[in-house]
Design a protein around this motif. Structure first.
Motif, PDB file in Angstrom:
ATOM      1  N   GLN A  81       0.839  -1.192   0.000  1.00 40.12           N
ATOM      2  CA  GLN A  81       0.000   0.000   0.000  1.00 40.12           C
ATOM      3  C   GLN A  81       0.869   1.235   0.000  1.00 40.12           C
ATOM      4  OE1 GLN A  81      -2.928   0.117   3.145  1.00 40.12           O
ATOM      5  NE2 GLN A  81      -4.176   1.603   2.029  1.00 40.12           N
ATOM      6  N   ARG A 117      -3.205   5.289  -1.875  1.00 41.57           N
ATOM      7  CA  ARG A 117      -3.655   4.223  -2.757  1.00 41.57           C
ATOM      8  C   ARG A 117      -4.198   3.052  -1.953  1.00 41.57           C
ATOM      9  NH1 ARG A 117       0.234   3.253  -7.808  1.00 41.57           N
ATOM     10  NH2 ARG A 117      -1.694   2.212  -8.418  1.00 41.57           N
ATOM     11  N   GLU A 118      -4.974   2.202  -2.598  1.00 44.01           N
ATOM     12  CA  GLU A 118      -5.505   1.027  -1.935  1.00 44.01           C
ATOM     13  C   GLU A 118      -4.419  -0.047  -1.829  1.00 44.01           C
ATOM     14  OE1 GLU A 118     -10.234   1.300  -3.137  1.00 44.01           O
ATOM     15  OE2 GLU A 118      -9.007  -0.327  -3.902  1.00 44.01           O
TER      16      GLU A 118
END
Length: 124
Positions: free
Chosen positions: A39, A43-44
């Motif tokens: 990660q 961001r995911e």
């Protein structure tokens, strides 16, 4: 209590290498898929690599550069990372999923246990 503990992160120059380790404890993970996710800020969490009943799996972005392996005697999963790029900078997490076979290895929602993460920074 099941636990995963990552180590091995750090600062490395572009083109360099690092090996991450994930020590498993507290229960048997013999029938669990083991995965690495990462990660980056903003961001995911995304799939990087996994090893399940069918063998190792990789995201396209790391295929040919990263290698996942496990040592059952040491209860440890490794992620060997070569030819690192600035885009690889992220917190790397180890996860364990009870979906030992099939195509669920890239779905983070299918992972039951997570480590605390280890920071990898690729920069000159």
């Amino acid at each position: 209590q099941a636990q995963l503990a990552e180590s091995g992160g750090g600062l490395v120059q572009p083109g360099g290498s690092l090996t991450l380790s994930c020590v498993r404890s507290g229960r048997s993970f013999a029938a669990y898929a083991m995965g690495w996710f990462r990660q980056a800020p903003g961001r995911e969490r995304e799939f990087v690599a996994a090893i399940n009943r069918d063998g190792p799996k990789y995201a396209e972005s790391v295929k040919g550069r990263f290698t996942i392996s496990k040592d059952n005697a040491k209860n440890t999963v490794y992620l060997q990372m070569n030819r690192l790029e600035p885009a690889d900078t992220a917190v790397y997490y180890c996860g364990a999923s009870p979906y030992y076979g099939g195509s669920y290895f890239y779905e983070r929602e299918k992972y039951q246990y997570w480590g605390q993460g280890t920071q990898v920074t690729v920069s000159s």
